[in-house]
Design an enzyme around this catalytic site. Structure first.
Site, mmCIF file in Angstrom:
data_model
loop_
_atom_site.group_PDB
_atom_site.id
_atom_site.type_symbol
_atom_site.label_atom_id
_atom_site.label_comp_id
_atom_site.label_asym_id
_atom_site.label_seq_id
_atom_site.Cartn_x
_atom_site.Cartn_y
_atom_site.Cartn_z
ATOM 1 C CB VAL A 111 -0.957 0.046 1.213
ATOM 2 C CG1 VAL A 111 -1.917 -1.115 1.160
ATOM 3 C CG2 VAL A 111 -0.176 0.034 2.524
ATOM 4 C CE LYS A 171 3.130 13.000 -1.707
ATOM 5 N NZ LYS A 171 3.397 11.984 -0.670
#
Length: 504
Positions: free
Chosen positions: A49, A80
């Site tokens: 994750v 990002k």
């Protein structure tokens, strides 16, 4: 005569932790000198994750010499520029913790003091209006930094969102090309010598894998460091009470955003991480304050688009190993500890564990001082990241649920309390021991969550108000103009690193 070099390094466990370790070591060591073996089993899944990163990963990839566009295409990555926090300080609040600086420091004084001075005189702009990364993130724009330091675009800093499973696969190909041998199998027993050092692994089918040095990348189980060598676990759940995550991928509802989103919920928070092909979502919560059924409902009700699978549960406890390096074994990744991914530090802590080992690379005798230094450094890294994550929970005015009442009123670590008090009283932030999070990061979160200094710097207070306002306006306009000229994030990805199809 000095002791011989380590000749056989064994990495137990794959995933991001195992294959980052294998890739880094294989990039530096000749397989004729040091044999590197990685033992993993396809029957044992990985957590997978940790899809959001911070800019330090660029240094790791550069060390490996990988091409950025190829890496991004292979891992379906997006860019990002920071993290948007929603409903943390109070319900309805929204702010960006951007990478890079706010504005430009002037006359040796931190920029945020000039912003505070303007605010005292009624300037309404939030501090993120002076961050190129935050302005670009809000606009859905992206461009690579300009190496010309005179350019506004030189202030851009970025990281990635990517599929962690594909990243491990990418690193596996890299490492195997450089001589790393992968052994498929499940560890049945761990052999130890008279001194307690690990000598080898016996797999469930009877095969034996011997080594001189071992890396424990076995996840939360910590088979080598915890179960075999007995390194205890330091529990920080009294400060970080979330203990469960539900993770689920979803479709895209629009172009991928160049930022991560973390939205506070009644008993935890929800992440949103867009890769090129899907969006990673999850809800981290405290089982002491809500049920798994309620958390699941909250997660699924707040997706931007339909889910692509059923939510997967992951249980955890915040904390770290008492010793990261015990005997001839180092714990990396989840085997070393867990801090929830609120600031996307999971892969950074893997990277730091590997880099610190490389900087202390031992001969075969491994003097105790190397272990002491490694453990001191890694404990400091974990504690500093811990404090920064706790800040998000503690700096809140929310009293609408029992969970937030607990977070708002809990006793804080002295190290964090000192930083908060110093900033509230004087606006000063200092960085200790080369800590990961820089001054602008602390400023972004504290201001974003309502910790506002009582006054600006006294030297700045002597400057003419009009001069300060003029400087800030110039910076703000230059950043807005630069962002207006950037391509959209989606257009940049399509040209630079379109996602590869996943091989069957």
């Amino acid at each position: 005569m000095s002791a011989p070099l380590l000749r056989r390094i064994v990495i137990v466990g794959g995933g991001s932790a195992g294959w980052m370790t294998a890739a880094a070591l294989s990039s530096l060591l000749d397989p004729k000198d040091v044999a590197i073996t990685l033992v993993e089993s396809d029957a044992i899944g990985t957590v997978g994750v940790g899809e959001a990163t911070i800019p330090d990963i660029l240094n790791f990839n550069r060390m490996l010499g990988v091409n950025e566009a190829e890496f991004m295409a292979a891992t379906q990555a997006t860019f990002k520029l920071g993290i948007e926090f929603v409903d943390w300080g109070a319900k309805g609040d929204r702010y960006v913790h951007p990478f890079g600086q706010h504005g430009v420091d002037m006359q040796g004084i931190d920029f945020h003091h000039y912003w505070l001075r303007a605010r005292e005189h009624g300037a309404p702009q939030p501090i993120e209006d002076y961050s190129l990364c935050a302005v670009a993130a809000r606009a859905g724009k992206f461009a690579l930094p300009d190496p010309n330091l005179r350019s506004v675009l030189s202030h851009l800093r970025y990281a990635y969102h990517f599929d962690a499973t594909l990243y491990a696969r990418f690193l596996r190909r890299y490492a195997e090309k450089r001589g790393v041998v992968r052994v498929e199998g499940i560890v049945g027993a761990v052999g130890q010598g008279a001194d307690g050092a690990i000598t080898g692994l016996t797999l469930s089918d009877g095969r034996v894998v011997e080594g001189d040095f071992f890396f424990d990348c076995t996840g939360f189980r910590s088979l080598l460091a915890g179960e075999t060598l007995g390194s205890g676990f330091v529990d920080w759940s009294h400060w970080l009470p979330c203990d469960t995550a539900l993770a689920v991928p979803s479709e895209h509802a629009g172009p991928p955003t160049p930022y991560t989103r973390a939205t506070a919920r009644d008993a935890g928070w929800q992440w949103r991480i867009p890769t090129q092909r899907r969006v990673g979502n999850g809800h981290i919560f405290s089982s002491a304050f809500t049920t798994e059924e309620a958390a699941r409902e909250t997660l699924l009700a707040n997706l931007d688009a339909p889910a692509l699978a059923d939510p997967r549960r992951i249980r955890f406890k915040a904390g770290c190993r008492e010793s990261f390096w015990s005997g001839n074994c180092i714990a990396i990744g989840l085997a070393a500890g867990f801090l929830e991914p609120l600031e996307s530090t999971s892969i950074y802590l893997i990277q730091e564990g590997i880099s610190r080992f490389i900087s202390l690379f031992p001969r075969g005798d491994i003097p105790d001082i190397l272990r002491t230094e490694y453990n001191r450094h890694m404990r400091t890294e974990f504690e500093q990241v811990r404090d920064f994550i706790i800040l998000h929970y503690a700096a809140t005015a929310r009293d609408d649920t029992p969970f937030w009442n607990h977070c708002r009123t809990m006793t804080l670590p002295d190290t964090l309390l000192h930083k908060i008090d110093l900033f509230r009283e004087t606006g000063r932030v200092f960085r200790y021991n080369d800590e990961l999070f820089t001054r602008p990061s602390w400023v972004a979160v504290m201001l974003g969550q309502g910790i506002v200094p009582k006054a600006s710097d006294p030297i700045v207070a002597t400057l003419p108000e009009a001069d300060v306002a003029r400087s800030l306006t110039s910076m703000r306009e230059a950043m807005a103009a630069a962002v207006a000229r950037m391509p959209t994030h989606g257009d940049f990805l399509a040209r630079y690193c379109p996602a590869q199809a996943i091989a069957a």
